[in-house]
Write a protein that holds these residues in place. Structure first.
Motif, PDB file in Angstrom:
ATOM      1  N   GLN A  32       0.731  -1.230   0.158  1.00 28.74           N
ATOM      2  CA  GLN A  32       0.060   0.002  -0.152  1.00 28.74           C
ATOM      3  C   GLN A  32       0.961   1.271  -0.044  1.00 28.74           C
ATOM      4  O   GLN A  32       0.650   2.181  -0.786  1.00 28.74           O
TER       5      GLN A  32
ATOM      6  N   ASN B 118       0.569   4.140  -3.081  1.00 29.43           N
ATOM      7  CA  ASN B 118       0.280   5.402  -2.698  1.00 29.43           C
ATOM      8  C   ASN B 118       1.672   6.390  -3.294  1.00 29.43           C
ATOM      9  O   ASN B 118       1.193   7.468  -3.809  1.00 29.43           O
TER      10      ASN B 118
ATOM     11  N   ASP C 269      -0.963   9.241   6.255  1.00 36.31           N
ATOM     12  CA  ASP C 269      -0.713   7.941   6.608  1.00 36.31           C
ATOM     13  C   ASP C 269      -0.526   7.311   5.468  1.00 36.31           C
ATOM     14  O   ASP C 269      -1.433   6.664   4.773  1.00 36.31           O
TER      15      ASP C 269
ATOM     16  N   ASN D  84       0.662   4.489   4.652  1.00 36.76           N
ATOM     17  CA  ASN D  84       0.672   2.880   4.840  1.00 36.76           C
ATOM     18  C   ASN D  84      -0.947   2.431   4.465  1.00 36.76           C
ATOM     19  O   ASN D  84      -0.759   1.206   4.468  1.00 36.76           O
ATOM     20  N   SER D  85      -1.663   3.378   4.597  1.00 34.42           N
ATOM     21  CA  SER D  85      -3.051   2.996   4.576  1.00 34.42           C
ATOM     22  C   SER D  85      -3.751   3.673   3.082  1.00 34.42           C
ATOM     23  O   SER D  85      -3.259   4.721   2.548  1.00 34.42           O
ATOM     24  N   ALA D  86      -4.608   2.825   2.737  1.00 36.75           N
ATOM     25  CA  ALA D  86      -5.520   3.618   1.460  1.00 36.75           C
ATOM     26  C   ALA D  86      -6.114   4.721   1.857  1.00 36.75           C
ATOM     27  O   ALA D  86      -6.547   5.126   2.891  1.00 36.75           O
TER      28      ALA D  86
ATOM     29  N   ASP E  61      -8.731   7.450   2.144  1.00 36.97           N
ATOM     30  CA  ASP E  61     -10.272   7.470   2.183  1.00 36.97           C
ATOM     31  C   ASP E  61     -10.660   8.825   1.861  1.00 36.97           C
ATOM     32  O   ASP E  61     -10.704   9.829   2.754  1.00 36.97           O
TER      33      ASP E  61
ATOM     34  N   TYR F  95      -1.912  12.801  10.805  1.00 36.65           N
ATOM     35  CA  TYR F  95      -0.651  11.758  10.486  1.00 36.65           C
ATOM     36  C   TYR F  95       0.844  12.394  10.237  1.00 36.65           C
ATOM     37  O   TYR F  95       0.644  13.271   9.239  1.00 36.65           O
TER      38      TYR F  95
END
Length: 276
Positions: free
Chosen positions: A174, A178, A249, A251-253, A255, A266
């Motif tokens: 991820q 990104n 962040d 490391n995350s998708a 949203d 973050y």
């Protein structure tokens, strides 16, 4: 021409072409993607920091490249770095299985390479080199893999250069997705730069001034308010992330249905991977 003569001629040609030599834009990798069949999917990608095409021989190498390049510590990336002087550098190599890395037909020694040699800045802003070998964790069960890794380990130890093995488990998919999604906003034409930077400053202020608005709604609102083409706000959001003016962040998708206040606190992301 005998096969062994062809191999020797190819080796001399590579040296003449400057393979494995130079730095930054002038560096030339030992092998290029179009020169042999790769076990993985090969990729050629324009480097933002180097200004040259990088030759990557697998999806995992591409993932590593994206993460390395996004790091503020990494100044230069040299892929497929050849250990041409390996036997001269390693004093104690009698027990190393160089015979495993020979041409099957001619028995000539093949050039062993390390996936990445990176120029990085340490905590005191001093530049140094580190070497990184990228492997799928499943490969670490193979004896021949360990034999090659031991050759690399001793080589870089003798050179007094830090060397590590980086696996797929240390290279989050991820995070790489990104980075790939935002990085191309840094590659557009020079003529667009001034307007892009000016508009991104305006968007940045909109984001900070409206923390309770849903991100998707604010980006649409920005396009209307500023009278710019549809999608400009989204493009500038990507640019702000790519330039790290916005810390989210990674490391995350991402949203877009969340409020801005849920995304902007973050300050992590690549920082958690700076030890690579």
């Amino acid at each position: 021409m005998a096969k062994s003569e062809w191999m020797e001629g190819k080796y001399r040609r590579f040296l003449t072409e400057g393979r494995g030599q130079g730095a930054g834009k002038e560096y030339v990798p030992w092998t290029k993607t179009y020169e042999f069949s790769s076990m993985g999917r090969a990729t050629r990608i324009l480097g933002i920091k180097t200004g040259r095409i990088h030759h990557l021989h697998s999806d995992l190498q591409l993932r590593a490249f994206l993460i390395f390049e996004f790091s503020h510590r990494v100044q230069d990336i040299m892929e497929c770095f050849p250990l041409i002087d390996v036997k001269a550098v390693i004093d104690d190599h009698e027990d190393l299985r160089f015979d495993k890395f020979c041409n099957k037909e001619t028995r000539e020694q093949m050039v062993i390479t390390t996936n990445f040699l990176l120029a990085v800045k340490d905590s005191d802003e001093n530049e140094k080199y580190v070497a990184r070998t990228v492997k799928n964790s499943t490969e670490l069960t193979r004896k021949i893999t360990f034999e090659k890794l031991e050759i690399e380990r001793r080589y870089w130890l003798a050179k007094d250069i830090e060397w590590k093995v980086v696996t797929d488990k240390q290279l989050p998919k991820q995070l790489a997705r990104n980075i790939e999604w935002v990085r191309d906003t840094l590659l557009d034409r020079e003529g667009d730069r001034v307007e892009k930077e000016q508009l991104s400053v305006i968007l940045h202020k909109h984001l900070l001034d409206n923390p309770h608005i849903v991100l998707r709604d604010l980006l649409k609102q920005f396009d209307k308010t500023e009278g710019v083409p549809k999608g400009t706000g989204l493009y500038l959001f990507r640019y702000l992330v790519a330039t790290k003016e916005l810390r989210i962040d990674m490391n995350s998708a991402i949203d877009f249905s969340k409020k801005i206040s849920h995304l902007l606190p973050y300050i992590k992301g690549i920082e958690s991977h700076e030890d690579l």
